[in-house]
Scaffold this motif. Sequence first.
Motif, PDB file in Angstrom:
ATOM      1  N   ASN A  84       0.811  -1.211   0.000  1.00 55.97           N
ATOM      2  CA  ASN A  84       0.000   0.000   0.000  1.00 55.97           C
ATOM      3  C   ASN A  84       0.851   1.270   0.000  1.00 55.97           C
ATOM      4  O   ASN A  84       0.336   2.364  -0.174  1.00 55.97           O
ATOM      5  CB  ASN A  84      -0.962   0.014   1.193  1.00 55.97           C
ATOM      6  CG  ASN A  84      -0.252  -0.203   2.519  1.00 55.97           C
ATOM      7  OD1 ASN A  84       0.925  -0.542   2.579  1.00 55.97           O
ATOM      8  ND2 ASN A  84      -0.974   0.007   3.613  1.00 55.97           N
ATOM      9  N   ASP A  87       2.597   7.606   1.703  1.00 51.81           N
ATOM     10  CA  ASP A  87       1.744   8.627   1.096  1.00 51.81           C
ATOM     11  C   ASP A  87       2.407   9.315  -0.098  1.00 51.81           C
ATOM     12  O   ASP A  87       1.748   9.611  -1.104  1.00 51.81           O
ATOM     13  CB  ASP A  87       1.352   9.679   2.144  1.00 51.81           C
ATOM     14  CG  ASP A  87       0.436   9.115   3.214  1.00 51.81           C
ATOM     15  OD1 ASP A  87      -0.184   8.062   2.954  1.00 51.81           O
ATOM     16  OD2 ASP A  87       0.359   9.699   4.319  1.00 51.81           O
ATOM     17  N   ASN A  90       2.013   7.178  -3.092  1.00 54.97           N
ATOM     18  CA  ASN A  90       0.623   7.085  -3.532  1.00 54.97           C
ATOM     19  C   ASN A  90       0.185   8.349  -4.265  1.00 54.97           C
ATOM     20  O   ASN A  90      -0.546   8.283  -5.255  1.00 54.97           O
ATOM     21  CB  ASN A  90      -0.289   6.822  -2.333  1.00 54.97           C
ATOM     22  CG  ASN A  90      -0.140   5.403  -1.797  1.00 54.97           C
ATOM     23  OD1 ASN A  90       0.093   4.471  -2.563  1.00 54.97           O
ATOM     24  ND2 ASN A  90      -0.249   5.233  -0.487  1.00 54.97           N
ATOM     25  N   VAL A  91       0.633   9.501  -3.784  1.00 55.80           N
ATOM     26  CA  VAL A  91       0.328  10.764  -4.473  1.00 55.80           C
ATOM     27  C   VAL A  91       0.970  10.768  -5.858  1.00 55.80           C
ATOM     28  O   VAL A  91       0.363  11.180  -6.853  1.00 55.80           O
ATOM     29  CB  VAL A  91       0.808  11.968  -3.639  1.00 55.80           C
ATOM     30  CG1 VAL A  91       0.707  13.258  -4.449  1.00 55.80           C
ATOM     31  CG2 VAL A  91      -0.012  12.085  -2.361  1.00 55.80           C
ATOM     32  N   TYR A  92       2.213  10.302  -5.913  1.00 55.86           N
ATOM     33  CA  TYR A  92       2.932  10.227  -7.187  1.00 55.86           C
ATOM     34  C   TYR A  92       2.203   9.303  -8.161  1.00 55.86           C
ATOM     35  O   TYR A  92       2.013   9.626  -9.341  1.00 55.86           O
ATOM     36  CB  TYR A  92       4.350   9.713  -6.912  1.00 55.86           C
ATOM     37  CG  TYR A  92       5.295   9.792  -8.086  1.00 55.86           C
ATOM     38  CD1 TYR A  92       6.064  10.930  -8.305  1.00 55.86           C
ATOM     39  CD2 TYR A  92       5.439   8.725  -8.966  1.00 55.86           C
ATOM     40  CE1 TYR A  92       6.942  11.012  -9.365  1.00 55.86           C
ATOM     41  CE2 TYR A  92       6.313   8.788 -10.026  1.00 55.86           C
ATOM     42  CZ  TYR A  92       7.069   9.936 -10.223  1.00 55.86           C
ATOM     43  OH  TYR A  92       7.937   9.999 -11.277  1.00 55.86           O
ATOM     44  N   LYS A  93       1.771   8.154  -7.669  1.00 57.48           N
ATOM     45  CA  LYS A  93       1.078   7.196  -8.515  1.00 57.48           C
ATOM     46  C   LYS A  93      -0.275   7.736  -8.983  1.00 57.48           C
ATOM     47  O   LYS A  93      -0.659   7.564 -10.147  1.00 57.48           O
ATOM     48  CB  LYS A  93       0.869   5.885  -7.757  1.00 57.48           C
ATOM     49  CG  LYS A  93       0.193   4.799  -8.587  1.00 57.48           C
ATOM     50  CD  LYS A  93       0.014   3.527  -7.789  1.00 57.48           C
ATOM     51  CE  LYS A  93      -0.682   2.455  -8.633  1.00 57.48           C
ATOM     52  NZ  LYS A  93      -0.899   1.202  -7.869  1.00 57.48           N
ATOM     53  N   ASP A  94      -0.995   8.404  -8.093  1.00 54.82           N
ATOM     54  CA  ASP A  94      -2.299   8.957  -8.459  1.00 54.82           C
ATOM     55  C   ASP A  94      -2.186  10.047  -9.521  1.00 54.82           C
ATOM     56  O   ASP A  94      -3.058  10.191 -10.381  1.00 54.82           O
ATOM     57  CB  ASP A  94      -3.001   9.514  -7.220  1.00 54.82           C
ATOM     58  CG  ASP A  94      -3.437   8.422  -6.254  1.00 54.82           C
ATOM     59  OD1 ASP A  94      -3.494   7.255  -6.670  1.00 54.82           O
ATOM     60  OD2 ASP A  94      -3.686   8.740  -5.076  1.00 54.82           O
ATOM     61  N   SER A  95      -1.108  10.837  -9.464  1.00 51.38           N
ATOM     62  CA  SER A  95      -0.964  11.953 -10.400  1.00 51.38           C
ATOM     63  C   SER A  95      -0.427  11.514 -11.756  1.00 51.38           C
ATOM     64  O   SER A  95      -0.809  12.066 -12.787  1.00 51.38           O
ATOM     65  CB  SER A  95      -0.047  13.030  -9.804  1.00 51.38           C
ATOM     66  OG  SER A  95       1.252  12.496  -9.560  1.00 51.38           O
ATOM     67  N   ASP A  97      -0.108   8.007 -12.671  1.00 47.43           N
ATOM     68  CA  ASP A  97      -0.600   6.675 -13.002  1.00 47.43           C
ATOM     69  C   ASP A  97       0.535   5.669 -13.201  1.00 47.43           C
ATOM     70  O   ASP A  97       0.410   4.705 -13.955  1.00 47.43           O
ATOM     71  CB  ASP A  97      -1.471   6.709 -14.259  1.00 47.43           C
ATOM     72  CG  ASP A  97      -2.313   5.444 -14.417  1.00 47.43           C
ATOM     73  OD1 ASP A  97      -2.668   4.854 -13.378  1.00 47.43           O
ATOM     74  OD2 ASP A  97      -2.586   5.048 -15.560  1.00 47.43           O
ATOM     75  N   ASN A 104       3.018   1.265 -15.067  1.00 50.46           N
ATOM     76  CA  ASN A 104       1.667   1.108 -14.526  1.00 50.46           C
ATOM     77  C   ASN A 104       1.316  -0.345 -14.219  1.00 50.46           C
ATOM     78  O   ASN A 104       0.150  -0.711 -14.136  1.00 50.46           O
ATOM     79  CB  ASN A 104       0.642   1.704 -15.497  1.00 50.46           C
ATOM     80  CG  ASN A 104       0.804   1.155 -16.911  1.00 50.46           C
ATOM     81  OD1 ASN A 104       1.541   0.194 -17.116  1.00 50.46           O
ATOM     82  ND2 ASN A 104       0.145   1.782 -17.866  1.00 50.46           N
ATOM     83  N   TRP A 173      -1.122   7.766 -21.837  1.00 51.97           N
ATOM     84  CA  TRP A 173      -2.459   8.348 -21.783  1.00 51.97           C
ATOM     85  C   TRP A 173      -3.063   8.539 -23.177  1.00 51.97           C
ATOM     86  O   TRP A 173      -4.175   9.030 -23.308  1.00 51.97           O
ATOM     87  CB  TRP A 173      -2.423   9.687 -21.056  1.00 51.97           C
ATOM     88  CG  TRP A 173      -2.219   9.543 -19.576  1.00 51.97           C
ATOM     89  CD1 TRP A 173      -2.396   8.420 -18.822  1.00 51.97           C
ATOM     90  CD2 TRP A 173      -1.791  10.556 -18.664  1.00 51.97           C
ATOM     91  NE1 TRP A 173      -2.114   8.660 -17.496  1.00 51.97           N
ATOM     92  CE2 TRP A 173      -1.739   9.976 -17.370  1.00 51.97           C
ATOM     93  CE3 TRP A 173      -1.444  11.891 -18.793  1.00 51.97           C
ATOM     94  CZ2 TRP A 173      -1.353  10.678 -16.234  1.00 51.97           C
ATOM     95  CZ3 TRP A 173      -1.060  12.605 -17.667  1.00 51.97           C
ATOM     96  CH2 TRP A 173      -1.021  12.001 -16.396  1.00 51.97           C
TER      97      TRP A 173
END
Length: 455
Positions: A84, A87, A90-95, A97, A104, A173
Amino acid sequence: MKKLIKTYLFLFFFYSLSAQDNTFVKNLNTIFDDSTVLIKPKIFLLNSVGSLTTSNTYLLGLSCHVNINKKLSISSDLDYLDGNHIDVLNVYKDSLDILPGFGNKKNRFLFNINYNLNRIFKIDYGQGKNFIGHGYRSLILSNEPSHYPFLRISTNLNKIKYYNIYFTLTNPWVNTFGRKKHAAIHFLDFNINSNFSFGLFEAVLWQSKTEDRNVGYEIAYLNPIIFYRPVEYSMGSNKGNALMGAITKINYKRYKIYAQILLDDINISRQKSSDPDNYQSGFFQNKFGYQIGSIFENKNLYFNLEYNQVQPYTYGHRTILQNYSHMNQSLAHPLGANFKEIINIFSYEKGNYKFILKNLFVNIGMDSLNTHYGQNIFNSDYDASTGGQASYGNVNGQGVNTNVILIMPEISYKFKYFDFFSSIYYLKKKSDLIDQTSINFMLGIRNIPFSLFPF
């Protein structure tokens, strides 16, 4: 979870069979006639405690190297990453992908087929990364982004080494034209003597397919001669994104001093004498970056001090799909452009203990909502908030001036088959718009020098 446990036990079984003393090289060696097979289980387990959450990251894998004969060898790595995560990741991955180095997906397969044609020519074909430079970062070609398919031809003429690298990249993308792009790199390295070397670099990157043309891998770019790209003049508005650069290194006793300069979209005709009415410093098209650093090594002591600066809009392009990137990451510096950075890394070993302190200080001009001041290389030059291709007055740090501080101390203890380590990850970002602090305390074991952090 059961599948993961079975995988872990399988890897641990092979790992227990190994009998090497080096911490990061645990080989299961088997010799078949003239061939040698080396198998290395890989493990990285990390537990992190932050101010709000507790997270875990683990990597399990196998590395294999096969010497077929004196000329041919094959290396491969199969890795599985999950958890998991902290943080920051996770922020890096969310922005973006993606996860640094993995893209990915949770798994990756890397390989390299090496063939020594003779004492002069060597060919490498594989799925992996390349790095050009002598420091911690590279402003030319870095190993920060995800892996990609490549072909590398190395020419060794004693004091002169010449590299041709051809590879294919992805804009993840994009679903229509422009998803795939290609690149060709030439790097000429002069080893003047054991204490001084100097290298010249060029790269060109182009779309595989545009709205009105299916280019594919442009055969003319296979030309192996550096600084000779006549194909671009026939491609009109679809011509590729070209960059040039140089690197140097000086050795003096236990010291190494190194430097890089990167030139992008240079227009030397824009001078004060030719445009006196509008002239200011910082013409848009004259994009550049440079690096200077030093390394001191003495037995068990290591110290690296490095400064990097990249001007606004560097690595970007008028056509977004031709920027200098792969899988939503810059092929050079992970921060993109429009920044100044100081890095220092100190390490000391005594017995089985090793201490590392990594500090990073950055001043960066961020882009806010609906603005483009040159940090985000995934925006078009046409959308520049300073006026675009003909604008003056572009300065480093323009936009939302942001300061970033990273402090990461780590202590590790070397056992026979793995390292136990503990570290702190402290990251602070501050500007007129944000004031964020992230701190994580981490414990883990590893038998590979693996890191997943984006900085």
